[in-house]
Every structure is written in structure tokens, then in C-alpha cells.
Design a protein around this motif. Structure first.
Motif, PDB file in Angstrom:
ATOM      1  N   UNK A  15      83.641 -41.476  -4.019  1.00 46.54           N
ATOM      2  CA  UNK A  15      83.650 -41.152  -2.603  1.00 46.54           C
ATOM      3  C   UNK A  15      84.966 -40.537  -2.179  1.00 46.54           C
ATOM      4  N   UNK A  16      85.148 -40.424  -0.861  1.00 51.10           N
ATOM      5  CA  UNK A  16      86.387 -39.863  -0.336  1.00 51.10           C
ATOM      6  C   UNK A  16      86.522 -40.211   1.136  1.00 51.10           C
ATOM      7  N   UNK A  17      87.708 -39.960   1.642  1.00 50.99           N
ATOM      8  CA  UNK A  17      87.989 -40.079   3.069  1.00 50.99           C
ATOM      9  C   UNK A  17      88.111 -38.658   3.602  1.00 50.99           C
ATOM     10  N   UNK A  46      74.283 -34.048  -1.831  1.00 49.76           N
ATOM     11  CA  UNK A  46      73.292 -34.492  -0.855  1.00 49.76           C
ATOM     12  C   UNK A  46      73.166 -36.006  -0.914  1.00 49.76           C
ATOM     13  N   UNK A  47      72.672 -36.585   0.131  1.00 47.85           N
ATOM     14  CA  UNK A  47      72.457 -38.028   0.236  1.00 47.85           C
ATOM     15  C   UNK A  47      73.771 -38.818   0.177  1.00 47.85           C
ATOM     16  N   UNK A  48      74.825 -38.249   0.756  1.00 47.01           N
ATOM     17  CA  UNK A  48      76.127 -38.917   0.842  1.00 47.01           C
ATOM     18  C   UNK A  48      76.060 -39.942   1.978  1.00 47.01           C
ATOM     19  N   UNK A  49      76.546 -41.153   1.736  1.00 47.19           N
ATOM     20  CA  UNK A  49      76.469 -42.254   2.698  1.00 47.19           C
ATOM     21  C   UNK A  49      77.775 -42.400   3.475  1.00 47.19           C
ATOM     22  N   UNK A  50      77.707 -42.433   4.797  1.00 45.71           N
ATOM     23  CA  UNK A  50      78.892 -42.709   5.611  1.00 45.71           C
ATOM     24  C   UNK A  50      79.137 -44.210   5.577  1.00 45.71           C
ATOM     25  N   UNK A  54      86.338 -44.126  11.755  1.00 51.09           N
ATOM     26  CA  UNK A  54      87.433 -44.370  12.690  1.00 51.09           C
ATOM     27  C   UNK A  54      87.396 -43.208  13.679  1.00 51.09           C
ATOM     28  N   UNK A  55      88.255 -43.226  14.681  1.00 57.48           N
ATOM     29  CA  UNK A  55      88.179 -42.182  15.709  1.00 57.48           C
ATOM     30  C   UNK A  55      88.499 -40.788  15.179  1.00 57.48           C
ATOM     31  N   UNK A  56      89.361 -40.671  14.167  1.00 53.79           N
ATOM     32  CA  UNK A  56      89.729 -39.348  13.664  1.00 53.79           C
ATOM     33  C   UNK A  56      89.502 -39.172  12.169  1.00 53.79           C
ATOM     34  N   UNK A  57      88.729 -40.064  11.558  1.00 54.15           N
ATOM     35  CA  UNK A  57      88.434 -39.949  10.135  1.00 54.15           C
ATOM     36  C   UNK A  57      87.214 -40.803   9.796  1.00 54.15           C
ATOM     37  N   UNK A  58      86.681 -40.554   8.613  1.00 54.00           N
ATOM     38  CA  UNK A  58      85.571 -41.356   8.128  1.00 54.00           C
ATOM     39  C   UNK A  58      85.558 -41.312   6.606  1.00 54.00           C
ATOM     40  N   UNK A  59      84.860 -42.261   6.003  1.00 53.67           N
ATOM     41  CA  UNK A  59      84.764 -42.336   4.549  1.00 53.67           C
ATOM     42  C   UNK A  59      83.313 -42.234   4.136  1.00 53.67           C
ATOM     43  N   UNK A  60      83.101 -41.657   2.960  1.00 51.98           N
ATOM     44  CA  UNK A  60      81.757 -41.514   2.433  1.00 51.98           C
ATOM     45  C   UNK A  60      81.698 -42.012   0.994  1.00 51.98           C
ATOM     46  N   UNK A  61      80.515 -42.473   0.625  1.00 51.01           N
ATOM     47  CA  UNK A  61      80.224 -42.839  -0.761  1.00 51.01           C
ATOM     48  C   UNK A  61      79.279 -41.792  -1.309  1.00 51.01           C
ATOM     49  N   UNK A  62      79.609 -41.299  -2.492  1.00 52.26           N
ATOM     50  CA  UNK A  62      78.781 -40.286  -3.115  1.00 52.26           C
ATOM     51  C   UNK A  62      77.545 -40.930  -3.745  1.00 52.26           C
ATOM     52  N   UNK A  63      76.456 -40.184  -3.839  1.00 50.17           N
ATOM     53  CA  UNK A  63      75.281 -40.670  -4.569  1.00 50.17           C
ATOM     54  C   UNK A  63      75.586 -40.608  -6.070  1.00 50.17           C
TER      55      UNK A  63
END
Length: 96
Positions: A15-17, A46-50, A54-63
């Protein structure tokens, strides 16, 4: 369709931020285009999960990634890896 842009931070094979605002909600799925600046077209996942917002960033997990996608991410990570200091052996990632 909602689109947006952000700066890639803390990239890993799982994943990433992203520095940027998302209009999607926690737990939703999206398609992510990662410009890895490796001379190739952006990596489309595709199908990346949030997983965090946060107010100015977010993180995702890769499929689950294909072997080619994993190798490409690993190559980018290894190219951009640096030691935070000589005395401190923790690894830090820096994707600019």
C-alpha cells in the motif's frame, strides 16, 4: 466518476500514503494510477482499499498484485531506499 491527484508517500508492496484529499469514504474501493517515475506508463491498480483518511491525506491497501506489478514496485522502492543515518539502521523510503 470522481477523480483527484495527490503526492505519493510511504510506498510499499502492500500500500501507500497519498498526500491529497479524497472524496471517497473509509473502506471504499478505487482505481489508482501511480506515476512511479520509472520511465513506464503509470501503474494502474484496481480494487484498491482506502484504509485510513485524514483531512489532507489518506492511505490505501493494494489488492493482490501480479508478479510483474510486485516486481515493478519493488524495483522503485529499492531504487529510492535510503538509510536515515549511519548510526540508525532503520530503513526510510523517500519517493520524490
Amino acid at each position: 466518476i470522481v477523480t483527484g491527484e495527490g503526492a505519493l508517500k510511504d510506498l510499499s508492496k502492500t500500500g501507500c500514503k497519498i498526500l491529497g484529499v479524497t472524496t471517497s469514504s473509509l473502506g471504499s474501493h478505487l482505481t489508482l494510477l501511480l506515476d512511479l517515475e520509472d520511465g513506464q506508463a503509470p501503474l494502474r491498480l484496481t480494487d484498491v482499499l482506502i484504509s485510513w483518511i485524514d483531512k489532507d491525506s489518506f492511505a490505501v491497501k493494494f489488492p493482490k498484485l501480479s508478479q510483474e506489478e510486485r516486481k515493478r514496485l519493488q524495483d522503485v522502492i529499492l531504487k529510492n531506499i535510503s538509510l536515515s543515518s549511519i548510526n540508525d539502521q532503520r530503513t526510510a523510503f523517500r519517493i520524490v
